[in-house]
Design an enzyme around this catalytic site. Structure first.
Site: not given
Length: 217
Positions: A29, A51, A59
């Site tokens: 990522y 988010e 995350w």
């Protein structure tokens, strides 16, 4: 030779931001997505939604569920998600592959409807959010771990958060919005010495910005 503050070298010896070396998912990522400027409305909408789902979680949890989220939420196409109703909410609450939080699910549907209004009034989500690209005077003097971890919001993320809330969006607090700005390349928060920082800077320099929107700043 010692590495700069906030830089870790992975097993491949490549210097990266400290947060990216914990798992293969984070590393990919970081290397392929985070901090690269995005002007695609679907991706921008998806990231704002994810988010919001990440609030109170890591995350990594969301990243590992992202493909399932995409399947569950019609690939985060705002026009499709805006049509979701009670049956879809029930379906999503029964889906173990996503975060089954009623408030966040309902918020995503609401935000899809608000996104369509935003596109109608401002031309695109991209034109709107990029009109909030922060000035150089707002950026830190040093891009190291200490500087970046000390600031989970910014004056611009506060302004953007307030404007989104004024437009009826939910789960878009200043911290959530700043994480969105970091990920979507509105700011380049790769630390000095990270192998991605120069590439993200180049991409931002070469970016063709969408037409400026008339956001209230």
């Amino acid at each position: 030779m010692s590495l700069p503050d906030g830089i870790l070298a992975g097993e491949d010896g490549v210097p990266r931001c400290w947060w990216s070396n914990g798992t293969a998912e984070y590393q990919a990522y970081h290397d392929q997505e985070w901090g690269r400027p995005v002007t695609d409305d679907r991706r921008l909408f998806e990231k704002l939604c994810l988010e919001g789902f990440q609030s109170g979680l890591s995350w990594l949890t969301i990243l590992r569920k992202r493909e399932t989220f995409r399947q569950a939420f019609a690939n985060f196409e705002p026009a499709k998600v805006a049509q979701f109703g009670d049956e879809d909410i029930a379906r999503l609450l029964a889906d173990p592959g996503i975060v089954r939080h009623r408030g966040k699910i309902v918020s995503t549907i609401n935000n899809a409807r608000r996104a369509l209004e935003l596109i109608e009034s401002e031309g695109s989500i991209a034109a709107y959010v990029w009109s909030f690209e922060p000035p150089a005077s707002e950026r830190p003097d040093a891009f190291d771990k200490a500087s970046l971890t000390a600031n989970s919001t910014s004056p611009t993320s506060v302004r953007l958060s307030k404007d989104l809330k004024r437009r009826g969006w939910n789960f878009v607090g200043p911290t959530t919005v700043y994480a969105f700005m970091q990920a979507m390349g509105l700011v380049n928060d790769h630390v000095e010495g990270c192998h991605c920082r120069a590439e993200a800077t180049r991409m931002r320099y070469e970016l063709k910005l969408p037409g400026k929107a008339s956001a209230s700043q």
